[in-house]
Design an enzyme around this catalytic site. Structure first.
Site, mmCIF file in Angstrom:
data_model
loop_
_atom_site.group_PDB
_atom_site.id
_atom_site.type_symbol
_atom_site.label_atom_id
_atom_site.label_comp_id
_atom_site.label_asym_id
_atom_site.label_seq_id
_atom_site.Cartn_x
_atom_site.Cartn_y
_atom_site.Cartn_z
ATOM 1 C CG ASP A 1 -5.071 7.190 -8.311
ATOM 2 O OD1 ASP A 1 -5.707 8.134 -7.758
ATOM 3 O OD2 ASP A 1 -4.563 6.229 -7.607
ATOM 4 C CG ASP B 1 -4.802 10.748 -3.829
ATOM 5 O OD1 ASP B 1 -4.376 9.606 -3.467
ATOM 6 O OD2 ASP B 1 -3.793 11.771 -3.361
ATOM 7 C CG HIS C 1 -1.234 2.429 -3.613
ATOM 8 N ND1 HIS C 1 -2.501 2.583 -3.769
ATOM 9 C CD2 HIS C 1 -0.771 3.750 -3.583
ATOM 10 C CE1 HIS C 1 -3.008 3.982 -3.382
ATOM 11 N NE2 HIS C 1 -1.572 4.657 -3.359
ATOM 12 C CG ASP C 2 -1.533 4.244 0.305
ATOM 13 O OD1 ASP C 2 -0.631 4.452 -0.471
ATOM 14 O OD2 ASP C 2 -2.534 5.069 -0.017
ATOM 15 C CD GLU D 1 -7.068 7.949 -0.271
ATOM 16 O OE1 GLU D 1 -6.343 7.179 0.159
ATOM 17 O OE2 GLU D 1 -6.537 8.843 -0.925
HETATM 18 O O1 ISL Z 1 -0.665 5.699 3.254
HETATM 19 C C1 ISL Z 1 -1.419 6.278 4.215
HETATM 20 C C2 ISL Z 1 -0.900 5.637 5.515
HETATM 21 O O2 ISL Z 1 0.155 5.024 5.227
HETATM 22 C C3 ISL Z 1 -2.529 7.026 4.067
HETATM 23 O O3 ISL Z 1 -2.570 7.830 5.185
HETATM 24 C C4 ISL Z 1 -2.378 7.876 2.926
HETATM 25 O O4 ISL Z 1 -1.634 8.733 3.088
HETATM 26 C C5 ISL Z 1 -3.829 8.479 2.791
HETATM 27 O O5 ISL Z 1 -4.576 7.341 2.681
HETATM 28 C C6 ISL Z 1 -3.923 9.141 1.273
HETATM 29 O O6 ISL Z 1 -3.266 8.206 0.361
HETATM 30 C C7 ISL Z 1 -3.136 8.986 -0.811
HETATM 31 O O7 ISL Z 1 -2.579 9.985 -0.994
HETATM 32 C C8 ISL Z 1 -1.173 10.212 -0.882
HETATM 33 C C9 ISL Z 1 -0.480 8.929 -1.422
HETATM 34 O O8 ISL Z 1 0.925 8.965 -0.984
HETATM 35 C C10 ISL Z 1 -0.862 7.723 -1.424
HETATM 36 O O9 ISL Z 1 -0.380 6.547 -1.960
HETATM 37 C C11 ISL Z 1 -2.613 7.851 -1.773
HETATM 38 O O10 ISL Z 1 -3.036 6.771 -1.803
HETATM 39 C C12 ISL Z 1 -0.718 11.453 -1.339
HETATM 40 O O11 ISL Z 1 -1.163 11.630 -2.675
#
Ligand code: ISL
Ligand code: CA
Length: 539
Positions: free
Chosen positions: A97, A197, A313-314, A239
């Site tokens: 990742d 990401d 995980h989000d 993503e």
């Molecule tokens: O988690 C979100 C909303 O609660 C999303 O908007 C998220 O911030 C977005 O999908 C981006 O996520 C990724 O990058 C972020 C990280 O915090 C997330 O865990 C990751 O999946 C910053 O690196």
């Protein structure tokens, strides 16, 4: 030959919460190695490993301070190599990742930048401004301004996430070269690919208020392909929060030479009030869900590729979110069947396959995730009621997905022998892997069966998709490929409902009530979901 990742199902591991092996209460790489046979039994072919790089953990690893070394809490580079190799023996590939939109503020590049080193200042986005006026109004996704003032430099730097996650300046060719080198480093180690990401943000032009989908986004992805991916079978999962079925081909059509697939969230926004934030809750409208998921099935051109998922995980746990905790097996299997029978690459988030659910909290002190904590503080400052804020956080907060994996009914769920870094869900006695494996009717075996079906039936990969007109709370669609036709039908409610099959059944393929289907007129039980092949018109 078809790309391996089109036929595969992926499994996402959040390493901190998967399996502790050395009694410090934190999941680690040797813990993952220990659980590979379990994943093999499930049948997955790839592991999306959330970040394991060195990090001060302001955003649990999504703030990387060194992309080519392992977070000591998780183990060593040797452990990582062993994980890659042990997984390979089981025909499972490890997907790293990569968080390349931003670094940690503790990355050496950023430290040098803050010290005034010109070369490294140009790795980031610094802009002049006075103490009281940021360069513009862009907001961070985690609350507050996206600009942070540095008094010693009398300048601001840009951060779309936490202030400890400064954005890299992708317009600097040296930054891109660093990114390719990081990717080459991991390619050499034998990984199966990369999850990228927030990759749609790398073409940003903050001075023009452009964040996602900037003018240089696709040229940079093509440069990545040319420098790292060309001639390999590495998978790349981008993503891409704002992609649509019409823009997805720009990323994923093979002739574009960019990424393997997009990872998009249109269905994940359906329980928030349109135009507001994820915390502004509304009930799921099943018609909208059917419309959004079906649009991705029908409007995405055949040569483009999407991923399929309910959780990561989000996101909160899907069983609590759109399933029904009063009917965990039935609704958990319904959700699994409905999404796994679609076209795209499915992703299972750890614990989803055993029906793990949200863990509600009563007090802000129980939170770990900075996004939720920032939201809480912001809302309290605005005078909102603490009770209401916690309702939003319990429904949508990211900590829900991050409680330790429940392996057994032991004190700490077999995740660890000592108190875990974050509490285990109180339902561990009921919901755990050991119990799921013992019960032939558990959700686990439905996921296993779905993975097997995907391996054996090209209709799931290539079949055309048609949504059937039904009652709102029935989700039914057909897939057609080479004279074959499958019907997938789920009762998305806790009430029994009538359903009339469009054609006679040839064969029952799967049923979450273990039924065999013969009649055309059915009375579906709560969350009853099945897959059958249909008799062709001419037969
Ligand atoms: O988690 C979100 C909303 O609660 C999303 O908007 C998220 O911030 C977005 O999908 C981006 O996520 C990724 O990058 C972020 C990280 O915090 C997330 O865990 C990751 O999946 C910053 O690196
Ligand atoms: Ca550990």
């Amino acid at each position: 030959m078809e790309k391996w990742w089109k036929k595969s199902v992926f499994y996402q591991i959040y390493p901190r919460s998967f399996q502790d092996s050395n009694k410090d209460g934190i999941g680690d790489l040797p813990g993952i190695i220990k659980r590979l046979p379990y994943l093999k039994k499930l049948g997955i072919k790839g592991i999306w490993l959330s970040p394991v790089f060195k990090s001060p953990n302001v955003d649990n690893g999504y703030d990387v301070s060194d992309y080519c070394s392992i977070m000591p809490e998780f183990g060593t580079m040797r452990d990582m190599e062993q994980l890659i190799n042990e997984a390979k023996k089981l025909n499972i590939r490890i997907i790293m990742d990569l968080v390349l939109n931003h670094t940690s503020n503790e990355h050496i590049w950023f430290k040098k930048a803050l010290a005034g080193d010109k070369k490294y200042k140009n790795y980031y986005i610094f802009k002049d401004g006075s103490k009281d006026y940021a360069p513009n109004d862009i907001k961070s996704f985690f609350g507050g301004s996206a600009w942070e003032y540095v008094p010693t430099l009398k300048q601001y730097y840009f951060h779309l996430f936490a202030k400890e996650q400064p954005d890299l300046n992708w317009d600097n060719p040296q930054v891109r070269e660093e990114a390719w080198n990081i990717m080459r480093f991991w390619k050499e180690k034998g990984v199966g690919g990369f999850r990228l990401d927030v990759i749609e943000l790398i073409g940003k032009v903050p001075e023009d208020l452009i964040i996602g989908d900037g003018p240089m986004l696709h040229p940079y992805l093509q440069e990545m392909h040319e420098n790292v991916l060309k001639g390999t079978d590495l998978v790349t999962i981008g993503e891409t929060g704002s992609v649509t079925p019409l823009t997805a081909p720009l990323y994923t059509s093979p002739n574009r030479q960019e990424l393997s697939m997009v990872f998009q969230f249109q269905h994940m926004a359906l329980d928030e009030i349109a135009g507001k934030s994820k915390w502004d809750l509304k009930d799921l409208n099943i018609t909208e869900l059917k419309t959004v998921l079906s649009k991705w099935q029908t409007d995405l051109p055949m040569d483009a590729w999407n991923s399929l998922f309910w959780s990561n995980h989000d996101q909160p746990r899907i069983l609590s979110r759109w399933g029904d905790e009063d009917y965990p097996e039935q609704s958990g299997k319904m959700l699994a069947i409905l999404i796994h029978m679609m076209r795209g690459t499915p992703f299972i988030y750890q614990g989803e396959e055993i029906g793990m659910v949200n863990q509600n909290i009563d007090d802000v002190s129980e939170l770990n995730d900075l996004e939720s904590i920032n939201f809480y503080n912001e809302q309290v400052a605005l005078g909102k009621s603490k009770k209401d804020i916690l309702v939003s956080i319990n429904t949508k907060g990211r900590d829900n997905a991050r409680t330790p994996m429940q392996w057994s009914e032991d004190k700490f769920a077999g995740f660890s022998d000592v108190k875990p870094w974050y509490p285990v869900n109180k339902n561990l006695k009921k919901i755990n892997v050991a119990a799921a494996l013992k019960d032939p009717n558990s959700i686990f075996y439905t996921y296993q069966k779905l993975i097997q079906l995907r391996n054996e039936n090209n209709i799931i990969l290539y079949g055309t998709y048609t949504l059937l007109h039904t009652e709102e709370t029935i989700f039914a669609y057909t897939r057609e490929y080479n004279e074959e036709e499958w019907l997938v039908c789920g009762n998305f409610s806790n009430k029994s409902q009538k359903f009339v099959l469009p054609k006679a059944v040839k064969k029952t393929i799967l049923s979450n009530y273990n039924k065999i289907y013969n009649d055309k007129l059915l009375t579906l039980e709560p969350y009853e979901t099945f897959v059958v092949s249909l008799v062709a018109n001419k037969e």
